[in-house]
Design a protein around this motif. Structure first.
Motif, PDB file in Angstrom:
ATOM      1  N   THR A   1       0.800  -1.189  -0.078  1.00 51.40           N
ATOM      2  CA  THR A   1       0.111  -0.075   0.118  1.00 51.40           C
ATOM      3  C   THR A   1       1.004   1.383   0.029  1.00 51.40           C
ATOM      4  OG1 THR A   1      -0.106   0.142   2.448  1.00 51.40           O
ATOM      5  CG2 THR A   1      -1.812  -1.077   1.212  1.00 51.40           C
ATOM      6  N   THR A   2       0.498   2.175  -0.741  1.00 53.17           N
ATOM      7  CA  THR A   2       1.431   3.283  -0.884  1.00 53.17           C
ATOM      8  C   THR A   2       0.546   4.580  -0.476  1.00 53.17           C
ATOM      9  OG1 THR A   2       0.437   3.777  -3.148  1.00 53.17           O
ATOM     10  CG2 THR A   2       2.572   2.563  -3.002  1.00 53.17           C
ATOM     11  N   ALA A   3       1.367   5.784  -0.260  1.00 59.05           N
ATOM     12  CA  ALA A   3       0.960   6.970   0.411  1.00 59.05           C
ATOM     13  C   ALA A   3       0.136   7.931  -0.419  1.00 59.05           C
ATOM     14  CB  ALA A   3       2.145   7.541   0.915  1.00 59.05           C
ATOM     15  N   GLY A   4       0.440   7.759  -1.742  1.00 57.15           N
ATOM     16  CA  GLY A   4      -0.602   8.597  -2.951  1.00 57.15           C
ATOM     17  C   GLY A   4       0.104   9.846  -3.245  1.00 57.15           C
ATOM     18  N   GLN A   5       1.460  10.027  -3.136  1.00 55.50           N
ATOM     19  CA  GLN A   5       2.257  11.137  -3.459  1.00 55.50           C
ATOM     20  C   GLN A   5       2.468  11.109  -5.032  1.00 55.50           C
ATOM     21  OE1 GLN A   5       3.576   8.646  -1.852  1.00 55.50           O
ATOM     22  NE2 GLN A   5       5.595   8.378  -2.243  1.00 55.50           N
TER      23      GLN A   5
ATOM     24  N   GLY B   1      -4.296  11.812   5.692  1.00 46.96           N
ATOM     25  CA  GLY B   1      -4.620  12.237   4.543  1.00 46.96           C
ATOM     26  C   GLY B   1      -3.707  13.114   3.678  1.00 46.96           C
ATOM     27  N   SER B   2      -2.427  13.337   4.302  1.00 44.15           N
ATOM     28  CA  SER B   2      -1.428  14.156   3.687  1.00 44.15           C
ATOM     29  C   SER B   2      -0.989  13.627   2.544  1.00 44.15           C
ATOM     30  CB  SER B   2      -0.366  14.543   4.869  1.00 44.15           C
ATOM     31  OG  SER B   2       0.362  13.548   5.136  1.00 44.15           O
ATOM     32  N   LYS B   3      -0.927  12.499   2.119  1.00 43.50           N
ATOM     33  CA  LYS B   3      -0.143  11.618   1.110  1.00 43.50           C
ATOM     34  C   LYS B   3       1.311  12.089   1.225  1.00 43.50           C
ATOM     35  CE  LYS B   3      -4.318  12.191  -1.908  1.00 43.50           C
ATOM     36  NZ  LYS B   3      -4.688  10.788  -1.465  1.00 43.50           N
ATOM     37  N   ARG B   4       2.107  12.247   2.302  1.00 41.83           N
ATOM     38  CA  ARG B   4       3.425  12.465   2.432  1.00 41.83           C
ATOM     39  C   ARG B   4       4.041  11.243   3.209  1.00 41.83           C
ATOM     40  NH1 ARG B   4       4.591  18.314   4.271  1.00 41.83           N
ATOM     41  NH2 ARG B   4       6.641  17.740   3.423  1.00 41.83           N
ATOM     42  N   ASP B   5       4.929  10.499   2.817  1.00 38.22           N
ATOM     43  CA  ASP B   5       5.536   9.302   3.222  1.00 38.22           C
ATOM     44  C   ASP B   5       6.696   9.631   4.133  1.00 38.22           C
ATOM     45  OD1 ASP B   5       6.440   6.912   3.654  1.00 38.22           O
ATOM     46  OD2 ASP B   5       7.051   6.376   1.842  1.00 38.22           O
ATOM     47  N   ARG B   6       6.488   9.873   5.318  1.00 40.92           N
ATOM     48  CA  ARG B   6       7.431   9.964   6.243  1.00 40.92           C
ATOM     49  C   ARG B   6       7.322   9.012   7.750  1.00 40.92           C
ATOM     50  NH1 ARG B   6       8.557  12.012   2.396  1.00 40.92           N
ATOM     51  NH2 ARG B   6       9.631  14.144   1.935  1.00 40.92           N
ATOM     52  N   HIS B   7       8.126   8.116   7.849  1.00 47.89           N
ATOM     53  CA  HIS B   7       7.992   7.157   8.735  1.00 47.89           C
ATOM     54  C   HIS B   7       8.603   7.716  10.251  1.00 47.89           C
ATOM     55  CE1 HIS B   7       8.324   3.273   6.048  1.00 47.89           C
ATOM     56  NE2 HIS B   7       7.306   4.320   5.594  1.00 47.89           N
ATOM     57  N   GLU B   8       7.957   7.224  11.185  1.00 43.56           N
ATOM     58  CA  GLU B   8       8.333   7.903  12.766  1.00 43.56           C
ATOM     59  C   GLU B   8       8.272   6.606  13.622  1.00 43.56           C
ATOM     60  OE1 GLU B   8       9.756   9.349  14.896  1.00 43.56           O
ATOM     61  OE2 GLU B   8       8.786  11.405  14.715  1.00 43.56           O
TER      62      GLU B   8
ATOM     63  N   ALA C   1       3.711   7.535  11.695  1.00 45.57           N
ATOM     64  CA  ALA C   1       3.765   8.488  10.650  1.00 45.57           C
ATOM     65  C   ALA C   1       4.137   9.853  11.221  1.00 45.57           C
ATOM     66  CB  ALA C   1       2.212   8.700   9.933  1.00 45.57           C
ATOM     67  N   LYS C   2       5.095  10.535  10.377  1.00 44.51           N
ATOM     68  CA  LYS C   2       5.513  11.992  10.963  1.00 44.51           C
ATOM     69  C   LYS C   2       4.408  13.061  10.352  1.00 44.51           C
ATOM     70  CE  LYS C   2      10.456  11.596  10.934  1.00 44.51           C
ATOM     71  NZ  LYS C   2      10.701  12.070  12.325  1.00 44.51           N
TER      72      LYS C   2
ATOM     73  N   ASP D   1       1.164  -1.228   4.727  1.00 46.07           N
ATOM     74  CA  ASP D   1       2.026  -0.259   5.404  1.00 46.07           C
ATOM     75  C   ASP D   1       1.146   0.612   5.974  1.00 46.07           C
ATOM     76  OD1 ASP D   1       3.522   2.261   5.833  1.00 46.07           O
ATOM     77  OD2 ASP D   1       5.063   1.045   4.837  1.00 46.07           O
ATOM     78  N   THR D   2       1.250   0.894   7.598  1.00 47.65           N
ATOM     79  CA  THR D   2       0.538   1.564   8.211  1.00 47.65           C
ATOM     80  C   THR D   2       0.572   3.180   8.075  1.00 47.65           C
ATOM     81  OG1 THR D   2       1.958   1.406  10.266  1.00 47.65           O
ATOM     82  CG2 THR D   2       0.141  -0.168  10.040  1.00 47.65           C
ATOM     83  N   CYS D   3       1.998   3.401   7.922  1.00 48.12           N
ATOM     84  CA  CYS D   3       2.033   4.748   7.645  1.00 48.12           C
ATOM     85  C   CYS D   3       1.567   5.150   6.407  1.00 48.12           C
ATOM     86  CB  CYS D   3       3.714   5.087   7.537  1.00 48.12           C
ATOM     87  SG  CYS D   3       4.040   6.672   7.131  1.00 48.12           S
ATOM     88  N   HIS D   4       1.741   4.570   5.461  1.00 47.16           N
ATOM     89  CA  HIS D   4       0.992   4.589   3.976  1.00 47.16           C
ATOM     90  C   HIS D   4      -0.203   4.963   3.973  1.00 47.16           C
ATOM     91  CE1 HIS D   4       5.155   2.993   2.084  1.00 47.16           C
ATOM     92  NE2 HIS D   4       5.398   3.975   2.786  1.00 47.16           N
ATOM     93  N   THR D   5      -0.844   3.746   4.375  1.00 48.58           N
ATOM     94  CA  THR D   5      -2.329   3.968   4.272  1.00 48.58           C
ATOM     95  C   THR D   5      -3.006   5.047   5.095  1.00 48.58           C
ATOM     96  OG1 THR D   5      -2.406   2.073   5.969  1.00 48.58           O
ATOM     97  CG2 THR D   5      -2.471   1.489   3.737  1.00 48.58           C
ATOM     98  N   PHE D   6      -2.434   5.462   6.178  1.00 46.19           N
ATOM     99  CA  PHE D   6      -2.913   6.358   7.075  1.00 46.19           C
ATOM    100  C   PHE D   6      -2.689   7.928   6.257  1.00 46.19           C
ATOM    101  CE2 PHE D   6      -1.980   9.655  10.507  1.00 46.19           C
ATOM    102  CZ  PHE D   6      -3.556   9.569  10.994  1.00 46.19           C
ATOM    103  N   VAL D   7      -1.545   8.109   5.810  1.00 49.75           N
ATOM    104  CA  VAL D   7      -1.512   9.396   5.145  1.00 49.75           C
ATOM    105  C   VAL D   7      -2.115   9.447   3.861  1.00 49.75           C
ATOM    106  CG1 VAL D   7       0.778  10.045   5.989  1.00 49.75           C
ATOM    107  CG2 VAL D   7       0.779   8.844   3.879  1.00 49.75           C
ATOM    108  N   ALA D   8      -2.683   8.252   3.148  1.00 48.96           N
ATOM    109  CA  ALA D   8      -3.465   8.004   2.005  1.00 48.96           C
ATOM    110  C   ALA D   8      -4.787   8.161   2.241  1.00 48.96           C
ATOM    111  CB  ALA D   8      -3.281   6.886   1.214  1.00 48.96           C
TER     112      ALA D   8
END
Length: 290
Positions: free
Chosen positions: A145-149, A224-231, A219-220, A178-185
């Motif tokens: 799953t990707t972030a949508g950027q 819904g931001s579509k920005r992939d930054r892991h925390e 996620a950093k 990917d929990t970060c990717h799906t969240f920001v997507a």
């Protein structure tokens, strides 16, 4: 044992990733089976596979998950890049099969202006060709799953479902969530209600049995931001509750959960070990494994 682990370096040999994983207390790990940022795949022979098998038997780490080279784009519009991407994908399927690795995680690709419809069709056709050309019979490809950027494909369950449904090898393709990717997507899992809605949608569109690996990353950036930054786990905009939902879901007890959080140390402890300890606490385990 809680099936959690971390992405590990293959510096010095792929077998050393298993040793590093054991040191960090991993029950499962993820590795690259070649350089992740270079087209040259490097040397690989039966001795590498033998050493890997011996180290896996000694450490007991299973399953090992492979992640494909970051340069690969099966929707590439440049013919030379597409050729290299195909060669890399075939090679990684071959290596994963030789190493006894059951899953190869890959980013679906980016359409680069060709459009989502054309991009998805291209990915499916090229992935089918790579699977067929590799001769691999056991390795499953897990679309991440990707972030949508930008023009990156695979940020919605609908797109991922289409990729699988149109493939000749649908039974050989699953999903890495990917929990970060799906969240920001735009898929929320922070509360029991939000988690249930998201997983119900996943089940309706893809089938929960297709979820075969988690990348467990906070996620950093905002929802819904579509920005992939892991925390680090519990330190970002997802927060601890999101991971507690996954760890408490018995449907995923046997699904590997792998952190890709920032590397480093805090005092004498690796940050990987600290993040894994947080996951154990959220799962109700009161101590770190050795």
């Amino acid at each position: 044992m809680l099936l959690i682990g971390a992405h590990q370096s293959i510096a010095g040999g792929m077998f050393k990733a298993l040793q590093r994983g054991k040191k960090d207390g991993c029950a499962t790990i993820q590795i690259f089976v070649r350089s992740n940022m270079a087209w040259n795949p490097g040397k690989f022979d039966e001795h590498d596979a033998e050493k890997f098998a011996q180290a896996q038997a000694q450490t007991g780490i299973t399953p090992v998950v492979a992640h494909n080279c970051y340069l690969v784009n099966l929707a590439a519009t440049d013919a030379a890049i597409l050729k290299k991407s195909m060669e890399a994908t075939v090679g990684e399927l071959v290596r994963s099969e030789a190493l006894g690795i059951p899953y190869l995680v890959m980013h679906p690709g980016a359409h680069l202006g060709a459009g989502v419809k054309a991009g998805l069709a291209k990915v499916t056709a090229n992935l089918d060709s790579a699977i067929a050309d590799s001769g691999a019979k056991k390795v499953m490809v897990l679309l991440e799953t990707t972030a949508g950027q930008g023009t990156v494909l695979g940020s919605t369950f609908d797109e991922l479902a289409q990729l699988i449904a149109t493939s000749r090898f649908a039974e050989r393709i699953g999903i890495c969530y990917d929990t970060c990717h799906t969240f920001v997507a735009g898929y929320d899992i922070r509360t029991p209600e939000a988690y249930a809605r998201t997983m119900d949608e996943f089940d309706r569109k893809l089938g929960i049995s297709k979820l075969l690996c988690f990348h467990v990353n906070d996620a950093k950036k905002p929802f819904g931001s579509k920005r992939d930054r892991h925390e680090h786990i519990g330190k970002g905009t997802l927060g601890e509750s999101a991971f507690a939902q996954i760890l408490g879901d018995k449907r995923f007890t046997a699904v590997p959960k792998i952190i890709e959080t920032p590397k480093g140390t805090l005092g004498r402890r690796s940050l990987d070990r600290i993040n894994l300890a947080t996951l154990r606490r959220l799962a109700g385990e009161s101590h770190e494994s050795a």
